[in-house]
Write an enzyme that holds these catalytic residues in place. Sequence first.
Site, PDB file in Angstrom:
ATOM      1  N   CYS A 178      75.417  -6.004  86.685  1.00 27.11           N
ATOM      2  CA  CYS A 178      76.238  -5.011  86.013  1.00 27.11           C
ATOM      3  C   CYS A 178      76.493  -5.471  84.587  1.00 27.11           C
ATOM      4  CB  CYS A 178      77.544  -4.890  86.807  1.00 27.11           C
ATOM      5  SG  CYS A 178      78.881  -4.049  85.992  1.00 27.11           S
TER       6      CYS A 178
ATOM      7  N   CYS B 217      80.301  -4.988  83.162  1.00 25.80           N
ATOM      8  CA  CYS B 217      81.388  -5.693  83.860  1.00 25.80           C
ATOM      9  C   CYS B 217      82.012  -6.775  82.977  1.00 25.80           C
ATOM     10  CB  CYS B 217      80.890  -6.291  85.176  1.00 25.80           C
ATOM     11  SG  CYS B 217      80.613  -5.027  86.461  1.00 25.80           S
TER      12      CYS B 217
END
Lengths: 140, 152
Positions: free
Chosen positions: A64, A67
């Site tokens: 991700c 993130c």
Amino acid sequence: MRTLAPLAFVLAISAAYGFWYRRTRGRVVAKKAPESQPLGLTPAQIGVELGTRGTLVQFSSAFCSPCRATRALLTDITADQPDIVHVDIDAESHLELVRKLDIRSTPTTLILDRNGLEIGRAVGAPKRDQVISALAAIKL
Amino acid sequence: MATINRNLEATENKSARLIDARGPRFGAVITTAVLAVALVTHSAVLIGLQLLVFATGAFLGPQKSPYALIYKKFVKPRLSGDVPTEDVRPPQFAQKIGFLFAVTALSGAILSAPVLFAVATSFALAAAFLNAAFNFCLGCELYLLIARATNR
């Protein structure tokens, strides 16, 4: 030259999805009637004590990109708010909680009131001003 | 005040390698063009070449892909200002997914299954286009769904 129709079709569908993606990611969506939730999240579920005013529960994963930025943003926002706790949870190792809360992608950030009730959530890197106003609106 | 990290592995792993975030995005632009031409011309050769590019990105790292080398040699020297960084793992995950679609598409071409070729190429093209145009994060959308579906 073959037909261009499949290419046009793929690009049209993708572009439509892309505009929706860009419009919705990061938006803080208020949860209607948080009172209707039977119980709020507990410290046992999220692994930390709830903030005395509110809690930001971030779900992250290894694959991700946003993130990291989300973590930095929420750390920054909570830096001068001692009554707000920010916790960053690895979604993959908390799948039961992830299913219960219906978290589908990362980062997803839940905004909890002091009782652990979800009052809003943002999917994608949250917009700073929207998180700040959601926190400011928490009723004590 | 309090930020509590229960997530050393996922986000703040000290050994997590950071790369120039513009490299994979540039690669996605070239990938989009290559896959678009492959889809229109039903070219097994182009899919084969793109498969090799995905393979280097997926197994050696996205910063080692041929497109990343083009970026480093010709594009990066012309850019100025702060270098935005990202964890290497999300783009590497995306390269692995691209690799799987390219393998499927090439199988379709070899087995004379044009629908399989077109569908697999279309999915890879859609992901590359979304990454190039909208900074779409494939790992963000896909990985947790896969984990939810496969771990009971």
